[in-house]
Design a protein around this motif. Structure first.
Motif, PDB file in Angstrom:
ATOM      1  N   GLU A 180       0.851  -1.156   0.071  1.00  0.00           N
ATOM      2  CA  GLU A 180       0.033   0.094  -0.063  1.00  0.00           C
ATOM      3  C   GLU A 180       0.998   1.198  -0.075  1.00  0.00           C
ATOM      4  O   GLU A 180       1.784   1.135   0.204  1.00  0.00           O
ATOM      5  CB  GLU A 180      -0.867   0.020   1.223  1.00  0.00           C
ATOM      6  N   GLY A 181       0.385   2.241  -0.493  1.00  0.00           N
ATOM      7  CA  GLY A 181       0.978   3.656  -0.428  1.00  0.00           C
ATOM      8  C   GLY A 181       0.174   4.649  -0.772  1.00  0.00           C
ATOM      9  O   GLY A 181      -0.872   4.675  -1.176  1.00  0.00           O
ATOM     10  N   HIS A 182       0.610   5.808  -0.276  1.00  0.00           N
ATOM     11  CA  HIS A 182      -0.188   6.879  -0.601  1.00  0.00           C
ATOM     12  C   HIS A 182       0.655   8.268  -0.595  1.00  0.00           C
ATOM     13  O   HIS A 182       1.768   8.580   0.191  1.00  0.00           O
ATOM     14  CB  HIS A 182      -1.316   7.212   0.497  1.00  0.00           C
ATOM     15  N   PHE A 183       0.283   9.463  -1.070  1.00  0.00           N
ATOM     16  CA  PHE A 183       1.044  10.539  -1.224  1.00  0.00           C
ATOM     17  C   PHE A 183       0.487  11.569  -0.115  1.00  0.00           C
ATOM     18  O   PHE A 183      -0.654  11.296   0.434  1.00  0.00           O
ATOM     19  CB  PHE A 183       0.851  11.483  -2.421  1.00  0.00           C
ATOM     20  N   HIS A 184       1.108  12.575   0.106  1.00  0.00           N
ATOM     21  CA  HIS A 184       0.753  13.596   1.347  1.00  0.00           C
ATOM     22  C   HIS A 184       0.421  14.795   0.785  1.00  0.00           C
ATOM     23  O   HIS A 184       1.164  15.219  -0.153  1.00  0.00           O
ATOM     24  CB  HIS A 184       1.935  14.010   2.280  1.00  0.00           C
ATOM     25  N   ASN A 185      -1.019  15.164   1.129  1.00  0.00           N
ATOM     26  CA  ASN A 185      -1.579  16.521   0.299  1.00  0.00           C
ATOM     27  C   ASN A 185      -1.789  17.499   1.171  1.00  0.00           C
ATOM     28  O   ASN A 185      -2.687  18.332   0.864  1.00  0.00           O
ATOM     29  CB  ASN A 185      -2.645  15.912  -0.644  1.00  0.00           C
ATOM     30  N   ILE A 186      -1.337  17.428   2.505  1.00  0.00           N
ATOM     31  CA  ILE A 186      -1.655  18.240   3.599  1.00  0.00           C
ATOM     32  C   ILE A 186      -0.513  19.273   3.643  1.00  0.00           C
ATOM     33  O   ILE A 186       0.831  18.986   3.963  1.00  0.00           O
ATOM     34  CB  ILE A 186      -2.232  17.903   4.696  1.00  0.00           C
ATOM     35  N   ILE A 187      -0.536  20.655   3.475  1.00  0.00           N
ATOM     36  CA  ILE A 187      -1.616  21.517   3.142  1.00  0.00           C
ATOM     37  C   ILE A 187      -1.648  21.435   1.560  1.00  0.00           C
ATOM     38  O   ILE A 187      -2.908  21.450   1.052  1.00  0.00           O
ATOM     39  CB  ILE A 187      -1.714  22.588   3.629  1.00  0.00           C
TER      40      ILE A 187
ATOM     41  N   ILE B 203       9.561  14.183  -3.319  1.00  0.00           N
ATOM     42  CA  ILE B 203       8.179  13.834  -3.214  1.00  0.00           C
ATOM     43  C   ILE B 203       8.276  13.078  -1.626  1.00  0.00           C
ATOM     44  O   ILE B 203       9.087  12.228  -1.487  1.00  0.00           O
ATOM     45  CB  ILE B 203       7.547  13.062  -4.147  1.00  0.00           C
ATOM     46  N   ARG B 204       7.032  13.055  -0.885  1.00  0.00           N
ATOM     47  CA  ARG B 204       7.102  12.611   0.337  1.00  0.00           C
ATOM     48  C   ARG B 204       5.888  11.775   0.325  1.00  0.00           C
ATOM     49  O   ARG B 204       4.812  12.020   0.005  1.00  0.00           O
ATOM     50  CB  ARG B 204       6.790  13.680   1.337  1.00  0.00           C
ATOM     51  N   ILE B 205       6.517  10.333   0.678  1.00  0.00           N
ATOM     52  CA  ILE B 205       5.483   8.972   0.339  1.00  0.00           C
ATOM     53  C   ILE B 205       5.230   8.297   1.630  1.00  0.00           C
ATOM     54  O   ILE B 205       6.527   8.361   2.324  1.00  0.00           O
ATOM     55  CB  ILE B 205       5.430   8.390  -0.701  1.00  0.00           C
ATOM     56  N   SER B 206       4.250   7.653   1.909  1.00  0.00           N
ATOM     57  CA  SER B 206       4.318   6.526   2.875  1.00  0.00           C
ATOM     58  C   SER B 206       3.827   5.241   2.187  1.00  0.00           C
ATOM     59  O   SER B 206       3.040   5.474   1.471  1.00  0.00           O
ATOM     60  CB  SER B 206       3.188   7.082   4.113  1.00  0.00           C
ATOM     61  N   LEU B 207       4.678   4.189   2.765  1.00  0.00           N
ATOM     62  CA  LEU B 207       4.562   2.978   2.031  1.00  0.00           C
ATOM     63  C   LEU B 207       4.463   1.808   3.088  1.00  0.00           C
ATOM     64  O   LEU B 207       5.091   2.068   4.140  1.00  0.00           O
ATOM     65  CB  LEU B 207       5.926   2.518   0.969  1.00  0.00           C
ATOM     66  N   THR B 208       3.705   0.812   2.780  1.00  0.00           N
ATOM     67  CA  THR B 208       3.471  -0.396   3.393  1.00  0.00           C
ATOM     68  C   THR B 208       4.168  -1.422   2.437  1.00  0.00           C
ATOM     69  O   THR B 208       3.732  -1.657   1.340  1.00  0.00           O
ATOM     70  CB  THR B 208       2.062  -0.879   3.797  1.00  0.00           C
TER      71      THR B 208
END
Length: 454
Positions: A135-142, A160-165
Motif C-alpha cells: 500500500e502507499g499514498h502521497f501527502h497532500n496536506i496542506i 516527493i514525500r510518500i508513505s509505503l507499506t
C-alpha cells in the motif's frame, strides 16, 4: 544657513536616495519574476517540449545511450514492523535527478538558480515503481508534498514525500532472538536498461532521520545494492536498500520469559505440600497448567503459522512440559501413598498373626510344663522337609545381613514412605533439570544468533 539646517537637509537627501534605490530594486525583482515566467514559457511552451519523449543519454552526446537517473532517499520514520503480516510501514522523501538537455535556459548571470514546478506532468518522468509495495499514498496536506526543480544546465530534481507499506519476508526460527532484513526495491516498469538506468547517488544515497525510535526493533545498519531483473520483455534496472533490524529482547524477557519461569517455579510448590492435601495440590497443578497453556496460545496468536519450530516454541513447550510433569508427579505420589497404606496394613496383619502364633506357642509350653500332655519323641530320621526348612533359614540369614550404606540411601532412609521419597527427589530433580535446560537453551540460541550476524 545654520548648521543644523544643513545637517537635516543632507539627511533628507540621503533618505530620498535610498528610497529611489529601493524602488529600483523592487522594480528589478518584478522584472526578474517576469523573466522566470518567460523562461518557463520558452522551455515548456506549447510545441517546444514533449513530455512523452525521454531525454537523450550521456549529456546528449550519444542519442541511443540510456538516460541515467540518480536516486537517493531520506528515511523519515518507520511506524511499525508487523510480524504476523510480515510487512513494515515507512515514510520517506524520495528524490530522483537526471539530465534533460531540452530544459537548458539562461540564468541571467546567476540570478536564476533554478525553476520550481509542482506539476509533474509538465516534464518527462522516470517510470519508477516500488516492487515490494503493498500500500502507499502521497501527502497532500496542506499542499501536495512534491516539487520539481529545473537547473540552468538542464538538470532536473524530483522530490516527493510518500508513505509505503512494504512486504518483508521474515525467518522466525530464532524469534525473539532474531534479526530481520527488510528491503525497499525500486525498479523501472516499462523502460529497459537500453533506455533507462537507475543509479544510487554518489556520496550518501540513503539518509536516516536522527533519533529514529522503534518500539520493538533497532535499526542496526542499511546497505544499498542493485537488483536488475531479466524477464521475457528485457532487462529492467532496479535499486534496493536492505534495512537490518535487531529485535529488542528486553520486551520479551519481561512479557514472556520471566512469567513462564515464575509459573514453572510455582508448580514446584506442590512438592512441598503434604501428600494428603489432595485438593490443594490438584488445584495448584491444574491452575498453573491452564495459565501456562493460555500464555502459550497468546504468544502464538501474535505470530504467523509457520511450518518450522521457533525458539519461543521450544521455550514454552518445555515450560509446559515441566508444569505438566509436576501434575503427573502428584498422581504418582498419590498412587505411592495408597500403596504405602496397603503395605502398612499388611504389616499390621502379619504382626497380629505373629503375636497370635506366639501366644499359642506360649500356651502349649505352659501345658507341657504342667504335664497334662505327653510330648512326642524326636525322630531319629530327618525328613526331607526338615532339610528344606534348614536351607530356607540359611537363605534368610544371608538376606538378613546388613547392606552397605551410602550417603543417598542413608539420606533417603530418613523418609520411611515411598511417596515422601518421590516428593523429596522431585524437589531436587526438577530444578536441576530446568537449570540444565536453561543453560543449553541460551547457549544454543545466543551462539546461533552471533553466527548468523557474522
Amino acid at each position: 544657513m545654520p548648521t543644523w539646517l544643513a545637517t537635516h537637509t543632507a539627511s533628507l537627501l540621503l533618505l530620498l536616495a535610498c528610497l529611489a534605490q529601493l524602488s529600483r530594486c523592487n522594480q528589478g525583482k518584478v522584472n526578474f519574476r517576469e523573466k522566470e515566467k518567460q523562461v518557463l514559457d520558452q522551455i515548456l511552451g506549447p510545441g517546444r517540449y514533449d513530455a512523452r519523449i525521454r531525454p537523450s543519454g550521456a549529456n546528449g552526446t550519444v542519442a541511443d545511450a540510456p538516460t541515467i537517473v540518480s536516486v537517493n532517499i531520506f528515511l523519515r520514520s518507520i511506524s511499525k514492523i508487523d510480524d504476523y503480516k510480515m510487512e513494515y510501514s515507512v515514510q520517506l522523501t524520495f528524490r530522483e535527478q537526471w539530465m534533460d538537455e531540452r530544459l537548458k535556459f539562461n540564468d541571467f548571470g546567476g540570478r536564476i538558480k533554478y525553476l520550481t514546478l509542482t506539476d509533474a506532468n509538465r516534464v518527462w518522468m522516470p517510470d519508477l515503481f516500488f516492487a515490494n509495495e503493498k500500500e502507499g499514498h502521497f501527502h497532500n496536506i496542506i499542499m501536495p508534498n512534491v516539487y520539481i526543480r529545473i537547473f540552468p544546465y538542464g538538470s532536473v530534481l524530483y522530490s516527493i514525500r510518500i508513505s509505503l507499506t512494504l512486504s518483508c519476508p521474515m525467518n522466525l526460527k530464532l524469534y525473539p532472538l532474531d534479526r530481520q532484513t527488510c528491503s525497499l526495491r525500486m525498479a523501472s516498469y516499462g523502460w529497459t536498461t537500453d533506455d533507462l538506468v537507475f543509479l544510487w547517488k554518489d556520496g550518501d544515497p540513503v539518509q536516516v532521520v536522527k533519533n529514529l525510535h522503534l518500539p520493538r526493533f533497532t535499526l542496526e545498519k542499511f546497505l544499498t545494492d542493485y537488483c536488475n531483473s531479466k524477464t521475457n520483455t528485457g532487462e529492467y534496472s532496479c535499486l534496493k536498500v536492505d534495512l537490518l533490524f535487531k529485535r529488542e529482547f528486553s520486551y520479551y524477557l519481561i512479557q514472556i520469559y520471566i512469567p513462564c519461569c515464575m509459573l514453572v517455579i510455582v508448580s514446584w510448590v506442590s512438592f512441598w505440600l503434604d501428600q494428603n492435601a489432595v485438593p490443594a495440590r490438584v488445584s495448584l497443578g491444574v491452575t498453573t497448567l491452564l495459565t501456562m497453556a493460555t500464555q502459550t496460545s497468546g504468544i502464538n496468536a501474535s505470530l504467523p503459522p509457520v511450518s518450522y519450530t521457533k525458539a519461543i516454541d521450544v521455550w514454552t513447550g518445555v515450560c509446559l512440559t515441566f508444569v505438566f510433569g509436576a501434575l503427573l508427579e502428584f498422581a504418582l505420589v498419590n498412587y505411592a501413598s495408597r500403596s504405602d497404606m496397603h503395605r502398612e496394613n499388611m504389616k499390621k496383619q502379619r504382626r497380629q498373626c505373629e503375636l497370635e502364633h506366639a501366644a499359642s506357642l506360649e500356651a502349649a509350653a505352659d501345658l507341657l510344663e504342667d504335664g497334662t500332655t505327653t510330648f512326642a519323641m524326636k525322630p531319629l530320621v530327618r525328613h526331607p522337609g526338615d532339610a528344606l526348612s534348614l536351607e530356607n533359614a540359611r537363605t534368610c540369614e544371608i538376606h538378613m545381613q546388613p547392606k552397605r550404606d551410602n550417603c543417598c540411601r542413608t539420606w533417603l532412609s530418613k523418609f520411611p514412605t515411598r511417596s515422601k521419597r518421590i516428593d523429596v527427589i522431585s524437589r531436587i530433580t526438577f530444578p536441576l533439570v530446568f537449570a540444565l535446560f536453561n543453560l543449553v537453551y541460551w547457549s544454543t540460541y545466543l551462539f546461533r544468533e552471533e553466527a548468523e550476524v557474522d
